[in-house]
Write a protein that holds these residues in place. Structure first.
Motif, PDB file in Angstrom:
ATOM      1  N   ALA A   1       0.867  -1.189   0.000  1.00 30.98           N
ATOM      2  CA  ALA A   1       0.000   0.000   0.000  1.00 30.98           C
ATOM      3  C   ALA A   1       0.899   1.233   0.000  1.00 30.98           C
ATOM      4  O   ALA A   1       2.051   1.167   0.447  1.00 30.98           O
ATOM      5  CB  ALA A   1      -0.890   0.014   1.242  1.00 30.98           C
ATOM      6  N   VAL A   2       0.366   2.330  -0.487  1.00 34.39           N
ATOM      7  CA  VAL A   2       1.074   3.612  -0.376  1.00 34.39           C
ATOM      8  C   VAL A   2       1.333   3.877   1.110  1.00 34.39           C
ATOM      9  O   VAL A   2       0.421   3.741   1.928  1.00 34.39           O
ATOM     10  CB  VAL A   2       0.220   4.752  -0.998  1.00 34.39           C
ATOM     11  N   GLY A   3       2.582   4.188   1.449  1.00 36.05           N
ATOM     12  CA  GLY A   3       2.921   4.489   2.842  1.00 36.05           C
ATOM     13  C   GLY A   3       3.176   3.261   3.699  1.00 36.05           C
ATOM     14  O   GLY A   3       3.440   3.384   4.894  1.00 36.05           O
ATOM     15  N   SER A   4       3.111   2.055   3.113  1.00 33.40           N
ATOM     16  CA  SER A   4       3.369   0.862   3.926  1.00 33.40           C
ATOM     17  C   SER A   4       4.850   0.745   4.267  1.00 33.40           C
ATOM     18  O   SER A   4       5.210   0.091   5.246  1.00 33.40           O
ATOM     19  CB  SER A   4       2.862  -0.396   3.216  1.00 33.40           C
ATOM     20  N   ILE A   5       5.704   1.323   3.448  1.00 29.99           N
ATOM     21  CA  ILE A   5       7.115   1.541   3.783  1.00 29.99           C
ATOM     22  C   ILE A   5       7.438   2.981   3.377  1.00 29.99           C
ATOM     23  O   ILE A   5       6.757   3.536   2.504  1.00 29.99           O
ATOM     24  CB  ILE A   5       8.074   0.550   3.063  1.00 29.99           C
ATOM     25  N   PRO A   6       8.447   3.599   4.001  1.00 32.02           N
ATOM     26  CA  PRO A   6       8.669   5.027   3.733  1.00 32.02           C
ATOM     27  C   PRO A   6       8.902   5.360   2.259  1.00 32.02           C
ATOM     28  O   PRO A   6       8.494   6.418   1.787  1.00 32.02           O
ATOM     29  CB  PRO A   6       9.925   5.349   4.565  1.00 32.02           C
ATOM     30  N   GLU A   7       9.542   4.443   1.514  1.00 28.06           N
ATOM     31  CA  GLU A   7       9.848   4.739   0.104  1.00 28.06           C
ATOM     32  C   GLU A   7       8.599   4.792  -0.776  1.00 28.06           C
ATOM     33  O   GLU A   7       8.626   5.389  -1.848  1.00 28.06           O
ATOM     34  CB  GLU A   7      10.804   3.684  -0.479  1.00 28.06           C
ATOM     35  N   ALA A   8       7.528   4.137  -0.334  1.00 31.25           N
ATOM     36  CA  ALA A   8       6.306   4.117  -1.150  1.00 31.25           C
ATOM     37  C   ALA A   8       5.498   5.372  -0.866  1.00 31.25           C
ATOM     38  O   ALA A   8       4.422   5.334  -0.285  1.00 31.25           O
ATOM     39  CB  ALA A   8       5.495   2.853  -0.858  1.00 31.25           C
ATOM     40  N   THR A   9       6.042   6.526  -1.293  1.00 28.15           N
ATOM     41  CA  THR A   9       5.459   7.818  -0.941  1.00 28.15           C
ATOM     42  C   THR A   9       4.142   8.086  -1.668  1.00 28.15           C
ATOM     43  O   THR A   9       3.311   8.835  -1.172  1.00 28.15           O
ATOM     44  CB  THR A   9       6.435   8.957  -1.281  1.00 28.15           C
ATOM     45  N   ASP A  10       3.979   7.525  -2.843  1.00 32.33           N
ATOM     46  CA  ASP A  10       2.707   7.665  -3.548  1.00 32.33           C
ATOM     47  C   ASP A  10       2.480   6.418  -4.406  1.00 32.33           C
ATOM     48  O   ASP A  10       3.297   5.491  -4.392  1.00 32.33           O
ATOM     49  CB  ASP A  10       2.643   8.976  -4.358  1.00 32.33           C
ATOM     50  N   TYR A  11       1.384   6.412  -5.141  1.00 36.35           N
ATOM     51  CA  TYR A  11       0.979   5.200  -5.879  1.00 36.35           C
ATOM     52  C   TYR A  11       2.016   4.804  -6.951  1.00 36.35           C
ATOM     53  O   TYR A  11       2.457   3.653  -6.968  1.00 36.35           O
ATOM     54  CB  TYR A  11      -0.412   5.445  -6.459  1.00 36.35           C
ATOM     55  N   PRO A  12       2.476   5.735  -7.797  1.00 39.17           N
ATOM     56  CA  PRO A  12       3.518   5.334  -8.753  1.00 39.17           C
ATOM     57  C   PRO A  12       4.821   4.925  -8.057  1.00 39.17           C
ATOM     58  O   PRO A  12       5.480   3.976  -8.487  1.00 39.17           O
ATOM     59  CB  PRO A  12       3.726   6.586  -9.617  1.00 39.17           C
ATOM     60  N   ALA A  13       5.181   5.618  -6.985  1.00 42.44           N
ATOM     61  CA  ALA A  13       6.422   5.269  -6.268  1.00 42.44           C
ATOM     62  C   ALA A  13       6.330   3.854  -5.700  1.00 42.44           C
ATOM     63  O   ALA A  13       7.333   3.130  -5.642  1.00 42.44           O
ATOM     64  CB  ALA A  13       6.687   6.280  -5.146  1.00 42.44           C
ATOM     65  N   MET A  14       5.118   3.461  -5.280  1.00 41.54           N
ATOM     66  CA  MET A  14       4.945   2.101  -4.770  1.00 41.54           C
ATOM     67  C   MET A  14       5.330   1.077  -5.847  1.00 41.54           C
ATOM     68  O   MET A  14       6.055   0.114  -5.571  1.00 41.54           O
ATOM     69  CB  MET A  14       3.486   1.904  -4.341  1.00 41.54           C
ATOM     70  N   PHE A  15       4.899   1.295  -7.080  1.00 43.79           N
ATOM     71  CA  PHE A  15       5.244   0.354  -8.154  1.00 43.79           C
ATOM     72  C   PHE A  15       6.720   0.456  -8.525  1.00 43.79           C
ATOM     73  O   PHE A  15       7.347  -0.550  -8.863  1.00 43.79           O
ATOM     74  CB  PHE A  15       4.337   0.560  -9.375  1.00 43.79           C
ATOM     75  N   ASP A  16       7.290   1.667  -8.447  1.00 39.20           N
ATOM     76  CA  ASP A  16       8.736   1.792  -8.667  1.00 39.20           C
ATOM     77  C   ASP A  16       9.493   0.885  -7.700  1.00 39.20           C
ATOM     78  O   ASP A  16      10.419   0.169  -8.089  1.00 39.20           O
ATOM     79  CB  ASP A  16       9.189   3.247  -8.437  1.00 39.20           C
ATOM     80  N   VAL A  17       9.098   0.929  -6.423  1.00 41.54           N
ATOM     81  CA  VAL A  17       9.796   0.134  -5.399  1.00 41.54           C
ATOM     82  C   VAL A  17       9.554  -1.362  -5.632  1.00 41.54           C
ATOM     83  O   VAL A  17      10.482  -2.167  -5.581  1.00 41.54           O
ATOM     84  CB  VAL A  17       9.332   0.527  -3.972  1.00 41.54           C
ATOM     85  N   ILE A  18       8.307  -1.727  -5.904  1.00 46.18           N
ATOM     86  CA  ILE A  18       7.985  -3.143  -6.132  1.00 46.18           C
ATOM     87  C   ILE A  18       8.826  -3.691  -7.283  1.00 46.18           C
ATOM     88  O   ILE A  18       9.472  -4.740  -7.165  1.00 46.18           O
ATOM     89  CB  ILE A  18       6.475  -3.324  -6.434  1.00 46.18           C
ATOM     90  N   LEU A  19       8.840  -2.970  -8.399  1.00 41.98           N
ATOM     91  CA  LEU A  19       9.563  -3.465  -9.573  1.00 41.98           C
ATOM     92  C   LEU A  19      11.067  -3.486  -9.338  1.00 41.98           C
ATOM     93  O   LEU A  19      11.750  -4.429  -9.749  1.00 41.98           O
ATOM     94  CB  LEU A  19       9.209  -2.630 -10.807  1.00 41.98           C
ATOM     95  N   ALA A  20      11.585  -2.455  -8.653  1.00 45.01           N
ATOM     96  CA  ALA A  20      13.030  -2.416  -8.399  1.00 45.01           C
ATOM     97  C   ALA A  20      13.437  -3.576  -7.492  1.00 45.01           C
ATOM     98  O   ALA A  20      14.451  -4.244  -7.733  1.00 45.01           O
ATOM     99  CB  ALA A  20      13.414  -1.078  -7.770  1.00 45.01           C
ATOM    100  N   ARG A  21      12.654  -3.837  -6.459  1.00 41.35           N
ATOM    101  CA  ARG A  21      13.018  -4.909  -5.521  1.00 41.35           C
ATOM    102  C   ARG A  21      12.901  -6.276  -6.180  1.00 41.35           C
ATOM    103  O   ARG A  21      13.714  -7.164  -5.923  1.00 41.35           O
ATOM    104  CB  ARG A  21      12.165  -4.827  -4.253  1.00 41.35           C
ATOM    105  N   LEU A  22      11.878  -6.451  -7.005  1.00 43.03           N
ATOM    106  CA  LEU A  22      11.737  -7.745  -7.692  1.00 43.03           C
ATOM    107  C   LEU A  22      12.853  -7.928  -8.723  1.00 43.03           C
ATOM    108  O   LEU A  22      13.443  -9.001  -8.835  1.00 43.03           O
ATOM    109  CB  LEU A  22      10.366  -7.848  -8.384  1.00 43.03           C
TER     110      LEU A  22
END
Ligand SMILES: [Zn+2]
Length: 308
Positions: A280-301
């Motif tokens: 979810a947005v804000g579930s970790i500090p880096e997921a600051t908004d909805y697109p950032a959440m997918f940036d983090v998901i894709l980068a980590r995967l």
């Protein structure tokens, strides 16, 4: 002095029969989830004021229904929620406590965002019982983990906000299209990042990631806690670990609020790496908004498979 000037301005506006511009004119929107809150802010802009009930770091399956949340709902013109019983443990309680007719089921101020979703996954073909854990009897509710669904929700919100505040309808629709123009190229880019992941099956800790996998073409071998809210049987875990080893699974994904100690032990036994993804947005500090959440998901995967 400034306060006095403001009061004069307000009094003049009232005398002229013009409502003063400010918070009172804005549509009061309450969203259950941070992802929905972000979307509502993009679509609503300065025409809305958005409050979110479930903070990003909380598991939305199990939010405590605190009185302060009912107070936010009592003032709302529009409630936007995920639906498919994701919030069933707390939203009906809050709606009762809030005593706000505008956001009751059946009213225009009551928006089940599932309405926007064309392809709901895992709709059961037979009735389920609660003995199967905290199941979702109308299908898998985690559709916001596919950004195409987020976009569909944005358009739905724009239409509903426009119905409630007709003078701003054009602005709502325009902002939803601006959001689409921003998100569509990013969705294409995320799909490209995911291409090398398609050859590597994953295990997830709880059933949360089906829409992400479906969107990106990833294979999910199974969930460690396959019945939400119920500890898995040792036999289920042994069987999953066995299958994961044979399939060469190298990654077990989990949400930050999962039982990470259990997840870590399962990952070790699979000879896999535990990767925590923002659910979810804000579930970790880096997921600051909805697109950032997918940036983090894709980068980590992407970091779990070798560069090629
Ligand atoms: Zn769930």
């Amino acid at each position: 002095m400034r306060k006095l000037l403001l009061e004069i301005a307000l009094a003049t506006a009232l005398l002229a029969g013009i409502a003063p511009a400010g918070a009172a004119d804005r549509l009061q929107v309450v969203c259950t989830l941070t992802d929905l809150g972000w979307i509502a802010e993009q679509v609503g802009g300065e025409d809305v004021e958005v409050n979110v009930l479930c903070p990003g770091e909380y598991d939305p399956h199990f939010l405590p229904a605190r009185p302060s949340l009912a107070r936010a709902l009592a003032r709302a013109d529009l409630l936007c929620y995920n639906g498919l019983e994701l919030e069933v443990g707390w939203l009906p309680v809050l709606l009762d406590k809030a005593r706000n007719p505008s956001v009751r089921p059946g009213r225009p101020g009551h928006l089940d965002c599932t309405e926007a979703i064309a392809g709901i996954l895992e709709v059961p073909d037979q009735p389920l019982s609660r003995a199967q854990g905290d199941v979702h009897p109308h299908g898998n509710p985690h559709y916001l983990l596919d950004p195409r669904n987020g976009l569909a929700v944005a358009r739905l919100m724009a239409a509903r906000m426009g119905a409630l505040l007709p003078e701003a309808a054009g602005r709502f629709a325009g902002r939803a299209e601006a959001l689409a123009a921003e998100l569509v190229p990013r969705i294409d880019a995320w799909q490209e990042v995911a291409a090398p992941l398609r050859r590597h099956p994953l295990v997830h800790h709880t059933k949360q990631w089906e829409y992400l996998a479906d969107w990106l073409g990833l294979e999910l071998l199974g969930a460690v806690e396959h019945r939400p809210g119920i500890s898995p049987s040792p036999r289920h875990v042994d069987d999953l670990i066995d299958r994961a080893r044979r399939a060469g699974v190298r990654t077990l994904i989990a949400a930050p609020w999962n039982h990470l100690d259990v997840a870590r032990r399962a990952a070790e036994r699979m000879h896999a790496e535990l990767v925590i993804l923002p659910a979810a947005v804000g579930s970790i500090p880096e997921a600051t908004d909805y697109p950032a959440m997918f940036d983090v998901i894709l980068a980590r995967l992407r970091a779990t498979v070798p560069q090629e």
